[in-house]
Write an enzyme that holds these catalytic residues in place. Structure first.
Site, PDB file in Angstrom:
ATOM      1  N   ASN A 167      -7.690   9.853   4.679  1.00 14.80           N
ATOM      2  CA  ASN A 167      -7.266   9.780   2.910  1.00 14.80           C
ATOM      3  C   ASN A 167      -8.534   8.467   2.259  1.00 14.80           C
ATOM      4  O   ASN A 167      -9.254   9.443   1.227  1.00 14.80           O
ATOM      5  CB  ASN A 167      -6.046   8.971   2.787  1.00 14.80           C
ATOM      6  CG  ASN A 167      -4.803   9.474   3.207  1.00 14.80           C
ATOM      7  OD1 ASN A 167      -4.352  10.840   3.785  1.00 14.80           O
ATOM      8  ND2 ASN A 167      -3.968   8.946   3.608  1.00 14.80           N
ATOM      9  N   GLY A 217       2.428   5.072   1.401  1.00  8.03           N
ATOM     10  CA  GLY A 217       2.748   5.542   2.861  1.00  8.03           C
ATOM     11  C   GLY A 217       3.768   4.854   3.037  1.00  8.03           C
ATOM     12  O   GLY A 217       4.914   4.122   2.482  1.00  8.03           O
ATOM     13  N   SER A 218       4.229   5.590   4.024  1.00  2.66           N
ATOM     14  CA  SER A 218       5.798   5.291   4.757  1.00  2.66           C
ATOM     15  C   SER A 218       5.995   4.142   5.076  1.00  2.66           C
ATOM     16  O   SER A 218       7.458   3.708   4.879  1.00  2.66           O
ATOM     17  CB  SER A 218       6.141   7.247   5.875  1.00  2.66           C
ATOM     18  OG  SER A 218       6.050   8.115   5.316  1.00  2.66           O
ATOM     19  N   GLU A 224      -0.718  -1.756  -6.354  1.00  2.00           N
ATOM     20  CA  GLU A 224      -1.180  -0.716  -7.723  1.00  2.00           C
ATOM     21  C   GLU A 224       0.231   0.489  -7.615  1.00  2.00           C
ATOM     22  O   GLU A 224       0.150   1.431  -8.640  1.00  2.00           O
ATOM     23  CB  GLU A 224      -2.285  -0.370  -5.880  1.00  2.00           C
ATOM     24  CG  GLU A 224      -2.878   1.170  -5.994  1.00  2.00           C
ATOM     25  CD  GLU A 224      -4.042   1.490  -5.448  1.00  2.00           C
ATOM     26  OE1 GLU A 224      -4.522   0.417  -4.783  1.00  2.00           O
ATOM     27  OE2 GLU A 224      -3.948   1.812  -4.679  1.00  2.00           O
ATOM     28  N   GLY A 275       0.536  -1.066   0.353  1.00  2.00           N
ATOM     29  CA  GLY A 275      -0.253  -0.092   0.560  1.00  2.00           C
ATOM     30  C   GLY A 275       1.056   1.759  -0.120  1.00  2.00           C
ATOM     31  O   GLY A 275       1.899   1.350   0.296  1.00  2.00           O
ATOM     32  N   GLY A 325      -7.195   1.023  -2.172  1.00  2.00           N
ATOM     33  CA  GLY A 325      -7.140   0.058  -2.740  1.00  2.00           C
ATOM     34  C   GLY A 325      -7.574  -0.847  -1.298  1.00  2.00           C
ATOM     35  O   GLY A 325      -7.437  -2.381  -2.252  1.00  2.00           O
TER      36      GLY A 325
HETATM   37  C1  LIG Z   1      -3.086   4.420   6.902  1.00  2.00           C
HETATM   38  C2  LIG Z   1      -2.682   5.683   6.634  1.00  2.00           C
HETATM   39  C3  LIG Z   1      -2.992   7.079   6.393  1.00  2.00           C
HETATM   40  C4  LIG Z   1      -0.625   6.030   7.106  1.00  2.00           C
HETATM   41  O1  LIG Z   1       0.106   6.149   7.128  1.00  2.00           O
HETATM   42  P1  LIG Z   1       1.415   6.220   7.324  1.00  2.00           P
HETATM   43  O2  LIG Z   1       2.458   7.714   5.811  1.00  2.00           O
HETATM   44  O3  LIG Z   1       1.729   4.908   6.270  1.00  2.00           O
HETATM   45  O4  LIG Z   1       1.565   6.071   8.140  1.00  2.00           O
HETATM   46  P2  LIG Z   1       2.146   7.370   9.403  1.00  2.00           P
HETATM   47  O5  LIG Z   1       2.576   6.690  10.698  1.00  2.00           O
HETATM   48  O6  LIG Z   1       2.906   9.034   8.609  1.00  2.00           O
HETATM   49  O7  LIG Z   1       0.611   7.943   9.609  1.00  2.00           O
HETATM   50  C5  LIG Z   1       0.037   8.621   8.498  1.00  2.00           C
HETATM   51  C6  LIG Z   1      -0.863  10.039   9.895  1.00  2.00           C
HETATM   52  O8  LIG Z   1      -1.546   9.695  10.715  1.00  2.00           O
HETATM   53  C7  LIG Z   1      -1.384   9.584  12.412  1.00  2.00           C
HETATM   54  N1  LIG Z   1      -2.138   8.298  12.543  1.00  2.00           N
HETATM   55  C8  LIG Z   1      -1.208   7.026  13.102  1.00  2.00           C
HETATM   56  N2  LIG Z   1      -2.121   6.503  13.615  1.00  2.00           N
HETATM   57  C9  LIG Z   1      -2.785   6.716  14.303  1.00  2.00           C
HETATM   58  C10 LIG Z   1      -4.065   6.323  15.262  1.00  2.00           C
HETATM   59  N3  LIG Z   1      -4.186   5.536  15.623  1.00  2.00           N
HETATM   60  N4  LIG Z   1      -4.792   7.128  15.901  1.00  2.00           N
HETATM   61  C11 LIG Z   1      -4.551   8.450  15.876  1.00  2.00           C
HETATM   62  N5  LIG Z   1      -3.540   8.950  14.122  1.00  2.00           N
HETATM   63  C12 LIG Z   1      -2.755   7.991  13.778  1.00  2.00           C
HETATM   64  C13 LIG Z   1      -0.196   9.959  12.045  1.00  2.00           C
HETATM   65  O9  LIG Z   1       0.406  10.661  13.391  1.00  2.00           O
HETATM   66  C14 LIG Z   1      -0.209   9.900  10.904  1.00  2.00           C
HETATM   67  O10 LIG Z   1      -0.248  11.615  11.402  1.00  2.00           O
HETATM   68  P3  LIG Z   1       0.218  12.959  10.722  1.00  2.00           P
HETATM   69  O11 LIG Z   1       0.139  13.163   9.199  1.00  2.00           O
HETATM   70  O12 LIG Z   1      -0.692  14.474  11.598  1.00  2.00           O
HETATM   71  O13 LIG Z   1       1.078  12.629  11.661  1.00  2.00           O
HETATM   72  C15 LIG Z   1      -2.203   5.655   4.657  1.00  2.00           C
HETATM   73  O14 LIG Z   1      -1.242   4.128   5.000  1.00  2.00           O
HETATM   74  C16 LIG Z   1      -3.780   5.210   4.084  1.00  2.00           C
HETATM   75  O15 LIG Z   1      -4.033   6.191   3.971  1.00  2.00           O
HETATM   76  N6  LIG Z   1      -3.899   4.049   3.706  1.00  2.00           N
HETATM   77  C17 LIG Z   1      -5.542   3.891   3.589  1.00  2.00           C
HETATM   78  C18 LIG Z   1      -5.681   3.691   2.166  1.00  2.00           C
HETATM   79  C19 LIG Z   1      -4.903   2.398   1.161  1.00  2.00           C
HETATM   80  O16 LIG Z   1      -4.294   1.329   2.325  1.00  2.00           O
HETATM   81  N7  LIG Z   1      -4.051   1.781   0.835  1.00  2.00           N
HETATM   82  C20 LIG Z   1      -3.415   0.825   0.186  1.00  2.00           C
HETATM   83  C21 LIG Z   1      -3.229   0.810  -1.640  1.00  2.00           C
HETATM   84  S1  LIG Z   1      -2.680   1.425  -2.018  1.00  2.00           S
END
Ligand SMILES: CC(C)(COP(=O)(O)OP(=O)(O)OC[C@H]1O[C@@H](n2cnc3c(N)ncnc32)[C@H](O)[C@@H]1OP(=O)(O)O)[C@@H](O)C(=O)NCCC(=O)NCCS
Ligand SMILES: CC(C)(COP(=O)(O)OP(=O)(O)OC[C@H]1O[C@@H](n2cnc3c(N)ncnc32)[C@H](O)[C@@H]1OP(=O)(O)O)[C@@H](O)C(=O)NCCC(=O)NCCS
Lengths: 505, 505
Positions: free
Chosen positions: B378, B265-266, B288, B263, B382
């Protein structure tokens, strides 16, 4: 005489009593049994197991297609034979053992169980117990009124016990289409392009040397315990038929619609029944379970073809069908549940999936399984296979349960089986909410105004209005999200301590 | 000179400025734009729209592949141009407009949007705006660094605006594979059997008479804003690599594993990065979005082939790739997202899906989208296409967020995107929970003991112990299920008023 049902003569010597056959099943084993929504289940070997468990330690993991009839899940649960049960059940006694934590119930999407077995992500099947109408000259097993997971259980098992059921009509031969997807990573497309395509064999191919025992039975399948259509289910059907008429007018659907899937239970059956008085024709079904409504639609000349994995019929309908299998045979096929429920086929055919919710929330999330978020009813069954992958995902429910004491539309469901992305329409006797292409805030208005029972609407509007002040894509008052359920746990009704609640007593 | 990028000469006269092109888009229209995870987005026409909106009423429904770069979602949100946004976004300003209720955000499984458009279950596309490297002699559009939904948007739109981006390398020609599933009810199997199969055209076939305007641009894609691997993501990768080694030892997987999906993200990027130091080789990706880690795995000679729908690269990786496209080209393909995310293909190939959870609960339900159950991050993207249909569904997350004030493992998630049936493994830096074939009560123990941060474990054990006294398949203390979240809303931390909370300040 049963010998004319065992065409491979070398197997005649394998015929034994149920008790002796059951000795192949030992404490700690993983057993796969035929049976899907009360039909085609192994009927005597499981009872012999229960018997034996009264004398010696005997615990097994039991996998089936879906729920069993003939009180088998009940008897096995009462005898404490089950340590683990996969992937679906619908028996009150077993349900109790599950909810008390005695039986570990692994509730799974019905298309996934044998996929996981084949890739050895579940413990391997030691013994398969399969009901059959007959065994072919090559040792092929001809299933009865369901296929479910029987084919893969038999193919993968160390040993196979066959229950030849003399009561199941030989006219069933040729009704089945056993196709097993090829092994990954070299899997080929499933060559099924319309519900009536036949792509496999009319029997389960197994090496006869693995058939360890054959038991002869003559017990009938249990009849389905379906409550007949009532005013409310008729209203649900009416709303849905009206919706489809609208889709036809808009040119989005033809008068044959798209192939239909309908879930188990009284409501889904009643809804399909309602299509008898619709303007649609040449309908097709590509479903998991075929209930009475399938045959009513055949008889009303509405339905052209029906594909399923099992027949689950009332006494009357069973007598009609089994008394004259030939009348329906060229319009019917039974397939393994991994084919009837396969994401590939569901998406390709563009199914209309109609499944039943226990409760839905104002944003369109659906709970099909857990009462109050904790207590298992039956299981998710195939509803997730269909809802995620079909052309149009419909969930039906009566707007209230338990005589009005519970609303089936709530602020937030206590358990999510189907997230809002998998729910296109919600239909109750009150009306229909078409949620396609809408954001949660738009969905909430429609669900409250169209689907909810009037008794609960003001309360829901109030919740939603206050939730809006908190903001968000999906506004909630988090500390009150389950207050209706907590009310019901405390007072017996979601109405709380109100005049309506007193009236509903 | 741009004319060598428009091989159909009759289209030369269609070249206009962005402002003029944007005039085709009028108030109330539905617009489909290219763009997927910050790459291949239309870069100037949307800005011209925002400009115009400052002078006259202009609101549109905007559909894309996924999130946009170049601050386009931000600028459009600030100009209040968006009434509706489908199916994914990741911009802080737009997010705010969504959560305030100004923009109706229709969060969808990424494979479904064009399926719904094609069957006219969503409003039809008036204008498509597609970034291209070139137009072929027949008017075919050659996409740039993403395909996303561009092909179907262009095929279905009344009018097409093409943005030819001179900055996108002509070496990209031939990278794309545009296959559009045939129309239901006569749909054929998608003939894709391995990630490297090419089954379509290297351009989007459209009738050139529908190309209403062409705009010339030379803006680079935005770079991905990925935070580099850290100790915790390395630990997550370590646990996962160890798990796969175990699966190989058990004979369930070969050392090439199964095709990988990862997926956005970082965290997901860092986890894939961790495969560089693994014993696996000849890996394939069927994903994707392809991030930096894909190219790191190529360079480390671990990865044989990668199929995606978009490239989303950091500045450094983009310079490397776009400076030498030919070096990678025969090991890469970009496909429409309905093919990269198609349930049929995902199940057939038997993908290992690795996606990120915002939070997971002790039973393995996952929230990927809604902070506190209400505020959109977000979108589901997918992840639902993959998690439901793949061979093995992995969810990764750090065990705590916001410096330890929030636990990412909670008693009950406040929003469910992925129900327990779709979650096979949960991995945090603390450890891994292998949930396959387990009942909820068994899952809870593993998730608490293996995945949770030690600071929260006692609290979770206490919740679970008390939940057990209430019984059920999935025990909960319903009135406390969200108490951790409510604590955090009140005090800023899930730790409540405790010494740990004071220390975390
Ligand atoms: C879940 C998702 C947001 C994590 O993103 P990420 O960049 O890997 O992870 P990060 O740890 O940087 O988290 C992103 C943000 O969520 C916040 N976060 C993480 N866990 C959290 C929780 N349990 N409660 C509240 N906020 C949370 C982080 O603090 C960070 O916030 P910021 O942007 O204000 O710093 C991202 O993977 C996503 O949008 N997923 C849904 C879509 C998807 O899975 N697509 C897959 C096919 S492409
Ligand atoms: C949801 C489901 C239980 C409904 O069954 P049904 O027979 O159509 O509907 P009923 O109205 O008779 O409801 C069944 C029971 O749930 C209870 N119920 C219904 N709504 C309820 C609610 N909101 N809260 C609590 N209980 C509720 C009913 O009172 C009834 O209880 P009883 O057996 O004690 O009388 C059933 O469809 C199911 O198990 N679905 C999940 C599996 C599935 O969808 N498979 C589809 C592919 S086959």
């Amino acid at each position: 005489m049963y010998r004319d049902r065992i065409l491979l003569k070398s197997l005649w010597g394998k015929v034994v009593g149920a008790e002796e056959a059951a000795l192949h099943i030992r404490d700690g084993m993983t057993v796969g049994m035929s049976g899907f929504t009360r039909s085609g289940d192994a009927k005597v070997v499981p009872l012999a197991l229960a018997e034996r468990a009264s004398e010696q330690p005997l615990k097994i993991s039991l996998l089936t297609g879906a729920s069993l009839g003939s009180d088998i899940d009940k008897v096995l649960a009462e005898a404490h034979v089950l340590s683990r049960r996969i992937p679906f059940q619908a028996d009150p006694v077993l349900r109790k053992a599950i909810n008390s934590g005695e039986v570990m119930f692994v509730d799974q999407h019905l298309s996934e169980t044998v996929e996981m077995l084949r890739s050895r992500q579940l413990p391997q099947i030691d013994v398969a117990v399969i009901e059959a109408v007959a065994i072919t000259e090559d040792g092929g097993i001809i299933p009865t009124s369901s296929i479910g997971n029987s084919a893969t259980f038999a193919i993968l098992a160390e040993k196979i016990i066959v229950e030849i059921n003399l009561h199941q009509s030989m006219d069933m031969v040729g009704l089945h289409d056993v196709y097993i997807p090829t092994r990954r990573p070299h899997r080929e497309p499933i060559p099924l392009m319309t519900p009536s395509d036949r792509i496999g064999l009319p029997f389960i191919p197994v090496d006869p040397s693995r058939i360890a025992a054959i038991v002869i039975t003559d017990k009938m399948d249990s009849f389905a315990t379906i409550t007949p259509p009532d005013e409310e289910t008729n209203a649900i059907a009416g709303h849905l038929v009206e919706f489809f008429r609208h889709e036809v007018r808009k040119g989005r659907l033809s008068t044959s619609l798209q192939p239909l899937q309908a879930g188990i239970g009284s409501i889904a059956n009643a809804v399909l029944h309602g299509f008898i008085d619709s303007p649609f024709h040449d309908l097709q079904m590509y479903s998991e379970v075929l209930q009475d409504s399938t045959f009513e639609l055949f008889d009303a000349d509405k339905l052209k073809f029906a594909s399923g994995s099992a027949l689950s019929l009332s006494g009357e309908c069973a007598r009609k069908f089994f008394g004259d299998v030939k009348r329906y045979k060229d319009r019917l096929v039974l397939r393994p549940q991994e084919v009837s429920n396969h994401p590939e086929v569901i998406r390709r055919l563009g199914l209309i999936g109609i499944n039943t919710a226990l409760e839905a929330d104002i944003y369109g999330n659906v709970n099909s399984t857990h009462v109050n978020g904790t207590h298992m009813m039956n299981g998710i069954g195939g509803s997730g296979d269909f809802a995620r992958n079909c052309y149009l995902s419909v969930f039906v429910t009566k707007s209230v349960a338990k005589g009005g004491k519970l609303s089936s539309i709530v602020p937030m469901v206590t358990h999510v089986d189907h997230c809002e992305h998998d729910v296109d329409l919600i239909v109750t006797e009150q009306g229909l909410a078409d949620l396609r292409g809408l954001a949660p805030r738009e969905r909430a208005k429609l669900v409250i105004e169209n689907c909810m029972h009037p008794t609960y609407r003001d309360r829901a509007r109030d919740y939603y209005t206050r939730a809006l002040t908190r903001g968000g894509q999906t506004p909630h008052v988090l500390e009150e999200a389950f207050s209706w359920h907590l009310n019901a746990q405390r007072t017996g009704t979601m109405l709380g301590d109100t005049p309506e609640a007193a009236a509903a007593e």
